[in-house]
Scaffold this active site. Structure first.
Site, mmCIF file in Angstrom:
data_model
loop_
_atom_site.group_PDB
_atom_site.id
_atom_site.type_symbol
_atom_site.label_atom_id
_atom_site.label_comp_id
_atom_site.label_asym_id
_atom_site.label_seq_id
_atom_site.Cartn_x
_atom_site.Cartn_y
_atom_site.Cartn_z
ATOM 1 N N HIS A 12 105.863 58.951 53.340
ATOM 2 C CA HIS A 12 105.387 59.421 51.992
ATOM 3 C C HIS A 12 105.912 60.875 51.836
ATOM 4 O O HIS A 12 105.865 61.644 52.863
ATOM 5 C CB HIS A 12 103.965 59.389 52.005
ATOM 6 C CG HIS A 12 103.369 60.550 53.166
ATOM 7 N ND1 HIS A 12 102.385 59.945 54.005
ATOM 8 C CD2 HIS A 12 103.153 61.749 53.094
ATOM 9 C CE1 HIS A 12 101.786 61.054 54.676
ATOM 10 N NE2 HIS A 12 102.539 62.098 54.160
ATOM 11 N N HIS A 59 95.579 64.604 52.788
ATOM 12 C CA HIS A 59 96.079 65.768 53.128
ATOM 13 C C HIS A 59 95.228 67.038 52.586
ATOM 14 O O HIS A 59 95.540 67.654 51.631
ATOM 15 C CB HIS A 59 97.538 66.383 52.443
ATOM 16 C CG HIS A 59 98.572 65.144 53.070
ATOM 17 N ND1 HIS A 59 98.764 63.793 52.570
ATOM 18 C CD2 HIS A 59 99.520 65.466 53.749
ATOM 19 C CE1 HIS A 59 99.707 63.225 53.367
ATOM 20 N NE2 HIS A 59 100.417 64.272 53.892
ATOM 21 N N HIS A 197 109.534 65.809 60.464
ATOM 22 C CA HIS A 197 109.466 66.811 59.341
ATOM 23 C C HIS A 197 108.451 68.127 59.975
ATOM 24 O O HIS A 197 107.563 67.602 60.547
ATOM 25 C CB HIS A 197 109.103 66.475 57.955
ATOM 26 C CG HIS A 197 107.556 65.702 57.720
ATOM 27 N ND1 HIS A 197 107.362 64.579 58.275
ATOM 28 C CD2 HIS A 197 106.651 66.130 56.816
ATOM 29 C CE1 HIS A 197 106.151 64.359 57.805
ATOM 30 N NE2 HIS A 197 105.792 65.198 56.766
ATOM 31 N N GLU A 244 102.393 62.295 62.041
ATOM 32 C CA GLU A 244 101.970 61.260 61.039
ATOM 33 C C GLU A 244 102.475 59.924 61.416
ATOM 34 O O GLU A 244 101.926 58.927 61.024
ATOM 35 C CB GLU A 244 102.653 61.722 59.761
ATOM 36 C CG GLU A 244 101.930 62.535 58.760
ATOM 37 C CD GLU A 244 102.632 62.993 57.475
ATOM 38 O OE1 GLU A 244 101.837 64.013 56.834
ATOM 39 O OE2 GLU A 244 103.573 62.311 57.116
HETATM 40 C C1 DHB Z 1 106.394 66.761 52.438
HETATM 41 C C2 DHB Z 1 105.898 65.709 53.378
HETATM 42 C C3 DHB Z 1 104.715 65.215 53.663
HETATM 43 O O1 DHB Z 1 104.411 64.510 54.350
HETATM 44 C C4 DHB Z 1 103.786 66.111 53.112
HETATM 45 O O2 DHB Z 1 102.458 65.682 53.237
HETATM 46 C C5 DHB Z 1 103.793 66.918 52.173
HETATM 47 C C6 DHB Z 1 105.359 67.420 51.665
HETATM 48 C C7 DHB Z 1 107.753 67.202 52.174
HETATM 49 O O3 DHB Z 1 108.623 66.625 52.595
HETATM 50 O O4 DHB Z 1 107.933 68.009 51.182
HETATM 51 FE FE FE Z 2 102.361 64.245 54.537
#
Ligand code: DHB
Ligand code: FE
Length: 289
Positions: A12, A59, A197, A244
């Site tokens: 996501h 979040h 990430h 995650e």
């Molecule tokens: C991004 C990724 C995420 O999982 C999130 O919760 C908020 C931002 C991103 O890649 O910008």
């Molecule tokens: Fe996220």
């Protein structure tokens, strides 16, 4: 009896929601991301579930840092798209399935997994972006998601977070719960979030293609090994938000092969970098029972 017919795994990213909502899916940056989901949207049309059990993370939207349940099951009749700072996404509200959710809560809690029962909860990009990717854009007023959704929120934002093994075993308990529901429902389980990430600190922007793809191989072919990945490996290799991915193990643990059933069929696998700060991974597995 109800059955888990398939599991779906997808990242996501809030910017994916914004690209959809602002009509940017054809732009060169976004086009390859959405192309990877074209077969999935067709597959959703051909394999329409009665209910989606959607494992995702909040979040700090519905749950602030004041109170964060480790595992929370949405038992409400409906859930509104959350306002994450730019107004709620223009997508339909999410219709729940209170009866199946209550049944799963009863069964899973008796099976030693302590869930928080949530009867009111707004749902953020963690839930609505996977729905948009898989089901396409829907008008917030005239459109609707294809079926009821049971939101299942996992804490992956505030330490300590649950480990992969526990998530995997929770998935097994969820499959048992679904199979003891006495209506013949076709239930899909979705695991969302990830892949590599990191949004903050010195390593912000970290992406690890090699690790992500090796982890996907394990998820599909050797899920016990994926479930044994210690949480520190996610942080080191996939970044602070890579954790995650433990949510994918809940969905994988709910597949029949985990408890001696036939191997699932791999329907689709997709990986793409970049999408905002995140590596996008996506898998569809069909249960052969
Ligand atoms: C991004 C990724 C995420 O999982 C999130 O919760 C908020 C931002 C991103 O890649 O910008
Ligand atoms: Fe996220």
């Amino acid at each position: 009896m109800a059955r888990i017919t398939a599991s779906v795994y997808t990242s996501h990213v809030p910017a994916i929601g914004a690209a959809l909502d602002l009509g940017k899916t054809g732009e060169p940056y976004w086009q390859p991301v959405f192309k990877g989901y074209e077969p999935s949207r067709q597959w959703m049309k051909d394999n329409r579930p009665d209910v989606i059990f959607l494992v995702y993370n909040d979040h700090a939207t519905a749950f602030s840092l004041e109170m964060i349940p480790t595992f929370a099951i949405g038992c409400a009749a409906e859930f509104q798209p959350a306002d994450e700072g730019w107004g709620p996404r223009p997508v339909p509200k999410v219709i729940g399935h209170p009866d199946l959710a209550a049944h799963i809560a009863q069964s899973v809690i008796q099976d030693d997994f302590d869930l928080t029962i949530v009867n009111r909860m707004d749902v953020d990009h963690g839930l609505t972006v996977p729905l948009s990717l898989m089901c396409g854009q829907q008008s917030p007023t005239e459109g609707a998601w294809p079926c009821p959704v049971i939101p299942f929120a996992v804490n992956v934002v505030q330490y300590p977070v649950p480990n992969g093994r526990r998530c995997f075993n929770l998935g097994r308990a969820i499959r048992k719960a679904v199979e003891s529901y006495d209506e013949p429902l076709n239930v899909q389980i979705w695991g969302t979030g990830g892949m590599s990430h990191q949004l903050q600190g010195a390593r912000a922007g970290l992406i690890n293609r090699e690790w992500d793809n090796a982890w996907l191989d394990q998820l599909i072919h050797d899920p016990e090994a994926a479930a044994a990945t210690p949480h520190i490996d996610y942080v080191r290799e996939a970044g602070s938000e890579g954790i995650e991915l433990v949510m994918w193990l809940i969905a994988r643990g709910a597949m029949a092969d985990v408890d001696g059933g036939p191997k699932p069929t791999l329907r689709h696998r997709f990986y793409h970098v970049p999408a905002s700060n995140t590596a996008v991974g996506h898998v569809i597995l069909e249960n052969n029972v």
